[in-house]
Design a protein around this motif. Structure first.
Motif, PDB file in Angstrom:
ATOM      1  N   SER A 393       0.855  -1.191   0.000  1.00 50.75           N
ATOM      2  CA  SER A 393       0.000   0.000   0.000  1.00 50.75           C
ATOM      3  C   SER A 393       0.889   1.239   0.000  1.00 50.75           C
ATOM      4  O   SER A 393       1.907   1.289   0.694  1.00 50.75           O
ATOM      5  CB  SER A 393      -0.894  -0.003   1.243  1.00 50.75           C
ATOM      6  OG  SER A 393      -1.572   1.234   1.381  1.00 50.75           O
ATOM      7  N   LEU A 394       0.513   2.235  -0.777  1.00 52.72           N
ATOM      8  CA  LEU A 394       1.274   3.483  -0.820  1.00 52.72           C
ATOM      9  C   LEU A 394       0.971   4.289   0.440  1.00 52.72           C
ATOM     10  O   LEU A 394      -0.157   4.759   0.641  1.00 52.72           O
ATOM     11  CB  LEU A 394       0.914   4.295  -2.063  1.00 52.72           C
ATOM     12  CG  LEU A 394       1.650   5.631  -2.227  1.00 52.72           C
ATOM     13  CD1 LEU A 394       3.155   5.408  -2.371  1.00 52.72           C
ATOM     14  CD2 LEU A 394       1.108   6.402  -3.423  1.00 52.72           C
ATOM     15  N   ALA A 395       1.960   4.434   1.301  1.00 55.57           N
ATOM     16  CA  ALA A 395       1.780   5.152   2.572  1.00 55.57           C
ATOM     17  C   ALA A 395       1.387   6.606   2.311  1.00 55.57           C
ATOM     18  O   ALA A 395       2.050   7.311   1.556  1.00 55.57           O
ATOM     19  CB  ALA A 395       3.068   5.089   3.390  1.00 55.57           C
ATOM     20  N   GLY A 396       0.302   7.041   2.924  1.00 60.63           N
ATOM     21  CA  GLY A 396      -0.149   8.414   2.746  1.00 60.63           C
ATOM     22  C   GLY A 396      -0.951   8.644   1.493  1.00 60.63           C
ATOM     23  O   GLY A 396      -1.506   9.734   1.291  1.00 60.63           O
ATOM     24  N   GLY A 397      -1.008   7.639   0.610  1.00 62.03           N
ATOM     25  CA  GLY A 397      -1.801   7.758  -0.613  1.00 62.03           C
ATOM     26  C   GLY A 397      -1.352   8.885  -1.509  1.00 62.03           C
ATOM     27  O   GLY A 397      -0.238   9.408  -1.404  1.00 62.03           O
ATOM     28  N   ILE A 398      -2.250   9.277  -2.388  1.00 60.22           N
ATOM     29  CA  ILE A 398      -1.904  10.343  -3.340  1.00 60.22           C
ATOM     30  C   ILE A 398      -1.746  11.684  -2.629  1.00 60.22           C
ATOM     31  O   ILE A 398      -1.096  12.595  -3.150  1.00 60.22           O
ATOM     32  CB  ILE A 398      -2.959  10.431  -4.467  1.00 60.22           C
ATOM     33  CG1 ILE A 398      -2.363  11.152  -5.684  1.00 60.22           C
ATOM     34  CG2 ILE A 398      -4.243  11.071  -3.982  1.00 60.22           C
ATOM     35  CD1 ILE A 398      -3.195  11.022  -6.940  1.00 60.22           C
ATOM     36  N   ASP A 399      -2.301  11.810  -1.409  1.00 57.70           N
ATOM     37  CA  ASP A 399      -2.095  13.037  -0.639  1.00 57.70           C
ATOM     38  C   ASP A 399      -0.617  13.256  -0.338  1.00 57.70           C
ATOM     39  O   ASP A 399      -0.143  14.394  -0.249  1.00 57.70           O
ATOM     40  CB  ASP A 399      -2.861  12.973   0.686  1.00 57.70           C
ATOM     41  CG  ASP A 399      -4.347  13.258   0.517  1.00 57.70           C
ATOM     42  OD1 ASP A 399      -4.756  13.637  -0.594  1.00 57.70           O
ATOM     43  OD2 ASP A 399      -5.097  13.090   1.495  1.00 57.70           O
ATOM     44  N   ALA A 400       0.120  12.164  -0.145  1.00 57.60           N
ATOM     45  CA  ALA A 400       1.545  12.278   0.181  1.00 57.60           C
ATOM     46  C   ALA A 400       2.405  12.389  -1.067  1.00 57.60           C
ATOM     47  O   ALA A 400       3.569  12.795  -0.992  1.00 57.60           O
ATOM     48  CB  ALA A 400       1.989  11.063   0.999  1.00 57.60           C
ATOM     49  N   TRP A 401       1.860  12.045  -2.205  1.00 58.08           N
ATOM     50  CA  TRP A 401       2.657  11.957  -3.425  1.00 58.08           C
ATOM     51  C   TRP A 401       3.257  13.281  -3.887  1.00 58.08           C
ATOM     52  O   TRP A 401       4.476  13.398  -4.016  1.00 58.08           O
ATOM     53  CB  TRP A 401       1.799  11.324  -4.529  1.00 58.08           C
ATOM     54  CG  TRP A 401       2.518  11.132  -5.826  1.00 58.08           C
ATOM     55  CD1 TRP A 401       2.520  11.964  -6.902  1.00 58.08           C
ATOM     56  CD2 TRP A 401       3.353  10.022  -6.183  1.00 58.08           C
ATOM     57  NE1 TRP A 401       3.291  11.452  -7.908  1.00 58.08           N
ATOM     58  CE2 TRP A 401       3.812  10.260  -7.495  1.00 58.08           C
ATOM     59  CE3 TRP A 401       3.743   8.870  -5.532  1.00 58.08           C
ATOM     60  CZ2 TRP A 401       4.647   9.371  -8.160  1.00 58.08           C
ATOM     61  CZ3 TRP A 401       4.569   7.984  -6.189  1.00 58.08           C
ATOM     62  CH2 TRP A 401       5.013   8.244  -7.495  1.00 58.08           C
ATOM     63  N   PRO A 402       2.474  14.322  -4.133  1.00 56.82           N
ATOM     64  CA  PRO A 402       3.071  15.558  -4.671  1.00 56.82           C
ATOM     65  C   PRO A 402       4.101  16.179  -3.749  1.00 56.82           C
ATOM     66  O   PRO A 402       5.042  16.820  -4.199  1.00 56.82           O
ATOM     67  CB  PRO A 402       1.865  16.487  -4.845  1.00 56.82           C
ATOM     68  CG  PRO A 402       0.683  15.578  -4.883  1.00 56.82           C
ATOM     69  CD  PRO A 402       1.030  14.448  -3.969  1.00 56.82           C
ATOM     70  N   GLY A 403       3.954  15.997  -2.426  1.00 52.04           N
ATOM     71  CA  GLY A 403       4.876  16.626  -1.497  1.00 52.04           C
ATOM     72  C   GLY A 403       6.232  15.941  -1.436  1.00 52.04           C
ATOM     73  O   GLY A 403       7.191  16.525  -0.979  1.00 52.04           O
ATOM     74  N   GLN A 404       6.339  14.698  -1.905  1.00 54.82           N
ATOM     75  CA  GLN A 404       7.600  13.968  -1.786  1.00 54.82           C
ATOM     76  C   GLN A 404       8.282  13.745  -3.125  1.00 54.82           C
ATOM     77  O   GLN A 404       9.497  13.736  -3.197  1.00 54.82           O
ATOM     78  CB  GLN A 404       7.348  12.606  -1.107  1.00 54.82           C
ATOM     79  CG  GLN A 404       6.849  12.750   0.333  1.00 54.82           C
ATOM     80  CD  GLN A 404       6.894  11.442   1.074  1.00 54.82           C
ATOM     81  OE1 GLN A 404       7.829  10.674   0.915  1.00 54.82           O
ATOM     82  NE2 GLN A 404       5.887  11.167   1.878  1.00 54.82           N
ATOM     83  N   VAL A 405       7.494  13.531  -4.160  1.00 53.12           N
ATOM     84  CA  VAL A 405       8.075  13.330  -5.483  1.00 53.12           C
ATOM     85  C   VAL A 405       7.207  14.012  -6.516  1.00 53.12           C
ATOM     86  O   VAL A 405       6.004  14.105  -6.376  1.00 53.12           O
ATOM     87  CB  VAL A 405       8.182  11.825  -5.843  1.00 53.12           C
ATOM     88  CG1 VAL A 405       9.366  11.179  -5.185  1.00 53.12           C
ATOM     89  CG2 VAL A 405       6.919  11.092  -5.481  1.00 53.12           C
TER      90      VAL A 405
END
Length: 414
Positions: A393-405
């Motif tokens: 499972s992607l930790a934090g989901g798409i909410d975490a995606w733009p902030g990290q990569v």
């Protein structure tokens, strides 16, 4: 065992909760003129409202109409407790907030709206959660409490705090196209635990973000809750004590379930049980996302780790189609969670076949908005996955995606 019957509800014999306050000013007489001409209400009822102190739990879907109508009715003091901030998705039903309030704390936004309605209203805001640490003091400090919370733990905390402090509680719930309202007055009829004795598991019913809610339903249920509070404060009418009002918006039908105290139910003596439930709910919550936290033991990967996998991974998006229209990870394959629930690994195999080169990949990463639904999907699929296939499972989901990569497989997140 709860006793349900079809007999008429007896007169509660409740006295008004609040003594009349000082005489009304001329401006107030003009403002509340339509109340003053009501039989059995009049000047005395309005003075009771003006002297009342009311706690409203939640400034969301139910709290919005509750706060608006109690303020407009002339309740003198309102306390609002909520730890959330206004999101765009709230505006469909949380009518106390405006587009300009997005990102603002809900209590601050709600207080500003109430002061626009009545500059003389006393509003106290608490930007936090109702908890076992503050519940008893807050309940004891108010004449009546209205619970518009969106989770089981807080609802039961409200019930137990009401029972321990003797504070009347008006309770409401909404889900999809249906709502419920009841009133609990300790010593004058049954409480929530007489109707629903045990605290349900946090994930036993989808929340509004997952299951949806008809926006206008909040107005119907919230208005009924505000009416109950006014009846209690002024000592008019027959409150929903021992009655559960049920409203089906699609059918356009109201029904009433009558219930009585359970003689075998243990009395509430402290907040120990509900404190444990609140701790679980707090640890499972994902701030403002509407998703719950990941399940224990679920294999996760963070966004940076997913980027490192590159083309070795198939990314499956378990959200709804409309959510992908807001943002999606390019190259991901859509596979709604409901299909996984219904068809298991067969649905995953079909989705992987649609991914470019998917048949040869052994890394499968599932994602949702914040990581809760994808964690559920991984839990459902782990035992059925073929040997050699790793599910995460992607930790934090798409909410975490733009902030990290910012990129995945050479394509920017959009």
């Amino acid at each position: 065992m709860t006793t349900v019957n079809a007999t008429p509800t007896p007169d509660t014999g409740l006295a008004p909760l609040v003594a009349p306050g000082p005489p009304l000013a001329q401006e107030e007489i003009a403002r509340y003129a339509r109340h003053l001409s009501l039989p059995g209400f009049g000047l005395e009822g309005q003075r009771r409202l003006r002297a009342a102190s009311v706690l409203v739990i939640g400034a969301g879907g139910l709290g919005s109409p509750v706060l608006n109508y109690l303020a407009a009715a002339g309740v003198g003091s309102l306390t609002i407790i909520d730890d959330d901030a206004v999101e765009t998705s709230n505006l469909q039903r949380q009518i106390i907030h405006r587009t300009a309030d997005v990102g603002r704390s809900k209590v601050e936004s709600a207080a500003a709206a109430l002061h626009r309605l009545d500059p003389h209203l006393e509003v106290r805001t608490i930007n936090g959660r109702l908890s076992p640490d503050n519940a008893l003091e807050l309940f004891a400090d108010h004449d009546v409490v209205l619970d518009g919370a969106d989770n089981f733990a807080t609802r039961y905390l409200s019930n137990d705090a009401a029972e321990l402090t003797g504070t009347p509680l008006v309770w409401g719930t909404i889900f999809r196209f249906a709502g419920q309202v009841s009133t609990f007055v300790p010593g004058h009829g049954p409480m929530l635990r007489d109707l629903f004795p045990d605290i349900p598991e946090p994930d036993s019913v989808p929340n509004c973000a997952e299951g949806g809610v008809l926006g206008v339903l909040c107005g119907t249920v919230g208005s009924a809750m505000a009416t109950e509070a006014i009846k209690l404060i002024c000592g008019i009418g027959t409150p929903f004590i021992g009655r559960l009002l049920r409203y089906d918006a699609l059918a356009g039908e109201y029904s009433t379930l009558r219930f009585s105290p359970d003689p075998d139910r243990p009395a509430v003596t402290d907040l120990t049980e509900v404190a444990a439930a609140c701790a679980v709910a707090s640890s499972a919550a994902v701030g403002g996302s509407g998703d719950r936290g990941p399940a224990d033991g679920v294999d996760e990967i963070d966004p940076a780790g997913l980027v490192r996998l590159g083309d070795a991974a198939v990314v499956l998006d378990v959200r709804e189609e409309w959510e992908r229209a807001l943002a999606m990870i390019p190259g991901s394959v859509h596979l709604p969670l409901d299909r996984i629930r219904a068809h298991g690994w067969e649905a995953v195999a079909e989705a992987v076949d649609h991914a470019e080169g998917g048949q040869d990949r052994t890394e499968v990463v599932l994602h949702c908005k914040s990581g809760a639904r994808s964690a559920e999907a991984v839990s459902l699929l782990t035992e059925a996955a073929p040997p050699g296939v790793r599910l995460r499972s992607l930790a934090g989901g798409i909410d975490a995606w733009p902030g990290q990569v910012r990129e995945f497989s050479g394509a920017a997140v959009r």
